[in-house]
Design an enzyme around this catalytic site. Structure first.
Site, PDB file in Angstrom:
ATOM      1  N   HIS A 220      43.547 -16.512 -40.539  1.00 36.81           N
ATOM      2  CA  HIS A 220      43.970 -16.728 -39.154  1.00 36.81           C
ATOM      3  C   HIS A 220      42.755 -16.663 -38.238  1.00 36.81           C
ATOM      4  CE1 HIS A 220      43.598 -12.476 -38.410  1.00 36.81           C
ATOM      5  NE2 HIS A 220      44.596 -12.151 -39.214  1.00 36.81           N
TER       6      HIS A 220
ATOM      7  N   HIS B  66      40.126 -13.875 -38.646  1.00 32.27           N
ATOM      8  CA  HIS B  66      39.224 -14.080 -39.784  1.00 32.27           C
ATOM      9  C   HIS B  66      38.189 -15.153 -39.437  1.00 32.27           C
ATOM     10  CE1 HIS B  66      43.123 -13.056 -42.089  1.00 32.27           C
ATOM     11  NE2 HIS B  66      42.374 -11.970 -42.113  1.00 32.27           N
TER      12      HIS B  66
ATOM     13  N   CYS C  22      50.671   6.062 -43.931  1.00 36.63           N
ATOM     14  CA  CYS C  22      51.116   4.714 -43.531  1.00 36.63           C
ATOM     15  C   CYS C  22      50.703   3.748 -44.629  1.00 36.63           C
ATOM     16  CB  CYS C  22      50.502   4.290 -42.200  1.00 36.63           C
ATOM     17  SG  CYS C  22      50.886   2.562 -41.806  1.00 36.63           S
TER      18      CYS C  22
ATOM     19  N   CYS D 177      48.469   0.845 -43.296  1.00 39.12           N
ATOM     20  CA  CYS D 177      47.074   1.237 -43.038  1.00 39.12           C
ATOM     21  C   CYS D 177      46.393   1.713 -44.316  1.00 39.12           C
ATOM     22  CB  CYS D 177      46.985   2.397 -42.057  1.00 39.12           C
ATOM     23  SG  CYS D 177      47.480   2.035 -40.385  1.00 39.12           S
TER      24      CYS D 177
ATOM     25  N   CYS E 233      53.387   5.083 -37.046  1.00 41.17           N
ATOM     26  CA  CYS E 233      51.972   4.712 -37.065  1.00 41.17           C
ATOM     27  C   CYS E 233      51.648   3.992 -35.761  1.00 41.17           C
ATOM     28  CB  CYS E 233      51.696   3.799 -38.255  1.00 41.17           C
ATOM     29  SG  CYS E 233      50.125   2.930 -38.108  1.00 41.17           S
TER      30      CYS E 233
ATOM     31  N   HIS F 183      50.821   0.189 -36.603  1.00 45.15           N
ATOM     32  CA  HIS F 183      51.874  -0.667 -37.150  1.00 45.15           C
ATOM     33  C   HIS F 183      53.252  -0.443 -36.543  1.00 45.15           C
ATOM     34  CE1 HIS F 183      48.686  -1.002 -40.208  1.00 45.15           C
ATOM     35  NE2 HIS F 183      49.102  -2.237 -40.214  1.00 45.15           N
TER      36      HIS F 183
ATOM     37  N   LYS G  97      47.000  -8.415 -29.645  1.00 43.55           N
ATOM     38  CA  LYS G  97      46.436  -8.591 -30.971  1.00 43.55           C
ATOM     39  C   LYS G  97      47.382  -9.508 -31.754  1.00 43.55           C
ATOM     40  CE  LYS G  97      43.964  -6.588 -34.668  1.00 43.55           C
ATOM     41  NZ  LYS G  97      44.271  -6.293 -36.022  1.00 43.55           N
TER      42      LYS G  97
ATOM     43  N   LYS H 102      52.135 -11.088 -36.924  1.00 44.85           N
ATOM     44  CA  LYS H 102      53.345 -11.842 -37.242  1.00 44.85           C
ATOM     45  C   LYS H 102      54.500 -11.403 -36.363  1.00 44.85           C
ATOM     46  CE  LYS H 102      52.895 -13.514 -41.876  1.00 44.85           C
ATOM     47  NZ  LYS H 102      52.788 -12.963 -43.190  1.00 44.85           N
TER      48      LYS H 102
END
Ligand SMILES: [Zn+2]
Length: 499
Positions: free
Chosen positions: A18, A21, A126, A129, A144, A147, A294, A297
């Site tokens: 994505h 990256h 988590c 993580c 978390c 997440h 950020k 999904k």
């Protein structure tokens, strides 16, 4: 010859490539290209992180063997990097044999040094993580913070790396290597983490199957950090080819701000324990946010870089991600920003300069580029543009480097507007102005090539220069007077059609 070994993070194969990256990989690629221009021997590494519970779970959910699953995903990264013009010299996958051998070697050395010990771990973990958290690191409901999902209670026998023993050694090392982490404020974050006290971290799991067994206790599988971080040394031969390893290590890591702790605290301590040198440096980037969030999904804002490339071209995309955000800070990706950058810097500045130079040379110089004047007013501009560009790449600030390179483009456009060669009769006066502009374009194509390699080569060819722009060497190639004159200049289609 000086050597430059540069790495990107390896990307976890639970997601497809994505924008995030692409951002770190393009930045690393531009750096690698710059250092090749400087004549350094460059080794540029990227790859994929393929072990761990999340991968095993995802493969199981798809009814696949984990190896078959990762074998499908890893090539998507290689293909994406190919499409983005990434010039990595190697691509490591953590399921490769060379990696497994090196990881076991690294673990064994740290174990032999007495820095890995068996202990019982109880705590809140988590899975996403792959990290244990204390209560004060979690949000109400044991969520978390990264997440937004509940952690799980785990109790297991683990091997631990005694990170707590390395606080002073790390502080001493950073003290002796000022500026090792760029930009400086990110270095201060790492030092803050070290000063606030270091906790031992777990290096193994018995619950996990999909990983590398510890060499001295095969009931345990190496847990993420020893497996993933070690790629930076296993790829260059650690544990399999000591001579090659010694040729390239220590290297430089390009990372994101969310993995400072692992790369700037855990990793140098692990290397020290194994009797190896810490990395030569780190460059820490911010996040490229999408609409201020950020990318994730659950936010539904995942951007596929390849869709953008289809639309705006490889160089349009590369230029945007490099030029838009000061490296180290967070950036915000927007479609409007992408178009605005493209139109202002590429279409109106570089594209327009090339097009007007080729047009005037066609009409007033019979299509043959004249030589530049040695005492052109643009010579001093080119010299300072080069100095500023070089300084900024050295500081790992691509946006500033491009700003400096583009200052020469803007000055050359202004020089043409002041002299108006398109209104003048053909003759020595026009020839001088056009020779100067061609020389500026030649220097620009070299300096811009790390960011916009295809377009830089197109400029190089259209002004009649032989060979490849990437084979030029600095500082020689930036010295005023390199355009020989007498070369055929080709107009061609617009390099960057306006959007
Ligand atoms: Zn988490």
């Amino acid at each position: 010859m000086s050597r430059y070994f540069l790495t990107t993070p390896i990307y976890y194969v639970t997601a497809q490539p994505h924008l995030g990256h692409a951002y770190s990989t393009i930045t690393a690629d531009a750096l690698a290209r710059w250092h090749r221009l400087l004549g350094e021997e460059v080794h540029f590494l990227t790859g994929t992180d393929e072990h761990g519970q999340k991968v095993a779970d995802k493969a199981a959910a798809e009814g696949k063997d984990p190896q078959a699953f990762v074998d499908e995903i890893a090539p998507l990264y290689a293909k994406a990097w190919d499409r983005l013009g990434i010039t990595n010299d190697d691509f490591i996958r953590t399921t490769e044999e060379r990696h497994k051998i090196g990881v076991r070697e690294l673990l064994q050395r740290c174990y032999d040094a007495g820095d890995i010990e068996l202990d019982v771990y109880k705590g809140k973990y988590c899975v996403a993580c792959e990290e244990y958290y204390t209560d004060d690191e979690l949000d109400p409901g044991d969520l978390c913070r990264i997440h937004r999902q509940p952690v799980q209670y785990y109790e297991e026998e683990n091997y631990f790396f005694r990170l707590s023993r390395f606080q002073q050694r790390l502080l001493d090392w950073y003290d002796a290597h000022p500026g090792a982490i760029k930009p400086e404020f990110r270095g201060n974050e790492a030092l803050g983490l070290i000063r606030s006290g270091l906790r031992d971290f777990s290096v193994s799991r018995t619950s996990l199957q999909w990983g590398i067994p510890l060499p001295w206790d095969d009931k345990h599988v190496a847990y993420v950090w020893f497996d993933a971080l070690a790629n930076y040394i296993t790829a260059i031969g650690y544990g399999t080819d000591e001579e090659r390893f010694n040729t390239w290590w220590p290297g430089r890591h390009l990372i994101g701000k969310d993995i400072i702790r692992h790369h700037c605290v855990y990793w140098p301590a692990m290397l020290m324990s194994a009797g190896l040198e810490p990395p030569a440096g780190w460059a820490v980037g911010g996040w490229l946010l999408v609409g201020g969030e950020k990318m994730s999904k659950t936010q539904g804002n995942v951007v596929n870089p390849l869709d953008l490339v289809d639309e705006i071209g490889v160089d349009g995309f590369r230029y945007y991600v490099l030029a838009e955000t000061p490296y180290g800070n967070d950036g915000d990706f927007t479609a409007e920003g992408l178009d605005a950058r493209y139109n202002s810097d590429l279409a109106n500045n570089l594209g327009n300069l090339l097009s007007r130079v080729a047009t005037v040379v066609g009409k007033k110089c019979d299509g043959v580029g004249p030589a530049p004047s040695p005492d052109s007013p643009l010579a001093a501009v080119a010299a300072s543009a080069y100095a500023d560009t070089a300084k900024a790449w050295d500081d790992v600030q691509p946006s500033r480097a491009l700003e400096a390179t583009w200052s020469l483009i803007r000055a050359t456009n202004a020089y043409l507007e002041a002299n108006e060669p398109w209104k003048a009769e053909p003759g020595p006066a026009v020839d001088t102005v056009m020779g100067d502009a061609l020389e500026a374009l030649r220097i620009v194509s070299v300096l811009a090539s790390p960011a916009v390699p295809e377009s830089a080569q197109a400029v190089w060819q259209r002004i009649g220069m032989p060979g490849n722009v990437i084979d030029q060497r600095l500082p020689h190639a930036a010295a005023w007077g390199g355009y020989p004159g007498g070369l055929t200049v080709v107009k061609g289609d617009p390099l960057f059609p306006r959007r």
